[in-house]
Design a protein around this motif. Structure first.
Motif, PDB file in Angstrom:
ATOM      1  N   THR A 107       0.836  -1.203   0.000  1.00  0.00           N
ATOM      2  CA  THR A 107       0.000   0.000   0.000  1.00  0.00           C
ATOM      3  C   THR A 107       0.868   1.249   0.000  1.00  0.00           C
ATOM      4  N   TYR A 121       0.335   5.874  -0.353  1.00  0.00           N
ATOM      5  CA  TYR A 121      -0.419   7.076  -0.688  1.00  0.00           C
ATOM      6  C   TYR A 121       0.245   7.851  -1.822  1.00  0.00           C
ATOM      7  N   GLN A 146      -6.667   7.632   0.383  1.00  0.00           N
ATOM      8  CA  GLN A 146      -6.128   6.361  -0.116  1.00  0.00           C
ATOM      9  C   GLN A 146      -6.581   6.135  -1.560  1.00  0.00           C
ATOM     10  N   LYS A 204      -8.739   8.575  -5.913  1.00  0.00           N
ATOM     11  CA  LYS A 204      -8.677   8.521  -4.458  1.00  0.00           C
ATOM     12  C   LYS A 204     -10.074   8.178  -3.929  1.00  0.00           C
ATOM     13  N   GLU A 238      -6.637   1.411   3.035  1.00  0.00           N
ATOM     14  CA  GLU A 238      -5.344   1.569   2.400  1.00  0.00           C
ATOM     15  C   GLU A 238      -5.483   1.105   0.953  1.00  0.00           C
ATOM     16  N   GLN A 255      -3.436   1.388  -3.305  1.00  0.00           N
ATOM     17  CA  GLN A 255      -2.282   1.675  -4.123  1.00  0.00           C
ATOM     18  C   GLN A 255      -2.747   2.186  -5.489  1.00  0.00           C
TER      19      GLN A 255
END
Length: 300
Positions: free
Chosen positions: A122, A124, A196, A232, A270, A272
């Motif tokens: 993961t 940000y 995230q 996001k 979380e 990616q």
């Protein structure tokens, strides 16, 4: 083509099976259940992972194998027993797939083995593509790494593709189905910080993308199944509220989600940012490259 598929009754497997049949292929669905003759044209059922089952006897001459079998990540809290089942179910199915391929006299041209973008870990701030080879350090990354490694001992004649799925959007299951009731009841809002990343993909692009891979003879190794425009989580929620015509106002704090979901909260808190470089480089055209159009197709 004649194509075997394990996990063919799940949300993703069912969509791929439908796409394969509509594209003129014959499909052999591997199942643990008692096999009855299929009433559906171009679909046969083959028993596997059960006592006295020898699926290779019915799969001779297949051109491709798609392995999607494994315990659903979203089907309960990640207790130690659940985590063990998540890992072992994937390893068992993949190892049996490899055994079957070695047992076949004529080797299939390709194995498309299920995988997940969770292998990247993961972040940000980072953007991941198939060129990233260092796995993450959490539970999901460990599972996916072991899952992919289990598929590697293939016959030399068989091309290996890891289909690394992102968050698959469908009203039949998965994250979107779980989120819809809150938004429909005017209680939708951001989950956690909302910062995230959510690397999403429409279910139709999953199905069409997998069929696309069958003929890409120069494409092997990891292939990210995510739309080219990840969002996001806060933008995902706002877009969903606009499409539904509902407010976006009730944030759910991270601490509440962690208390309710335990370690499984990583799936929503979380994420990616993952791009589908291999699919786009090989000419796949996404039906739903942008989130708003994808959600409009699914929920309106």
């Amino acid at each position: 083509m004649r194509i075997a598929i394990s996990g063919g009754s799940g949300m993703i497997g069912s969509a791929i099976t439908k796409e394969l049949v509509e594209s003129g292929h014959d499909v052999y669905i591997l199942t643990r259940s008692t096999v009855n003759r299929s009433s559906e044209p171009h679909i046969q059922y083959v028993r596997w992972l059960s006592a006295n089952s020898y699926p290779e006897q019915e799969l001779e001459g297949i051109d491709a194998f798609i392995n999607l079998a494994g315990e659903n990540l979203n089907s309960g809290r990640w207790t130690p027993a659940k985590k063990d089942k998540i890992l072992k179910s994937r390893l068992q199915a993949t190892r049996e797939t490899v055994r079957i391929l070695h047992a076949l006299e004529k080797k299939p041209k390709v194995l498309i083995n299920g995988s997940a973008v969770g292998i990247y870990g993961t972040s940000y701030s980072r953007t991941f593509t198939e060129r990233d080879t260092e796995p993450g350090e959490d539970f999901l990354a460990d599972v996916v790494t072991a899952w992919e490694e289990a598929a590697q001992d293939l016959p030399d004649e068989t091309r290996l593709v890891y289909a690394r799925f992102g968050v698959v959007l469908s009203t039949e299951g998965g994250a979107l189905k779980k989120m819809l009731p809150a938004f429909q009841l005017y209680a939708g809002g951001k989950l956690g910080t909302g910062e995230q990343w959510m690397s999403w993909i429409h279910l139709e692009d999953v199905a069409k993308g997998v069929v696309f891979l069958l003929d890409q003879e120069d494409l092997e190794g990891p292939v990210n199944f995510t739309a080219p425009n990840p969002e996001k989580m806060k933008h995902f929620g706002k877009t969903l509220s606009v499409v539904l015509g509902k407010p976006f106002w009730a944030p759910v704090p991270s601490v509440m989600l962690k208390a309710a979901l335990g370690e499984m909260s990583v799936l929503v808190l979380e994420g990616q940012k993952v791009l589908p470089d291999q699919l786009t480089a090989h000419g796949y055209t996404f039906r739903y490259p942008k989130l708003k159009e994808a959600l409009e197709n699914l929920v309106t």
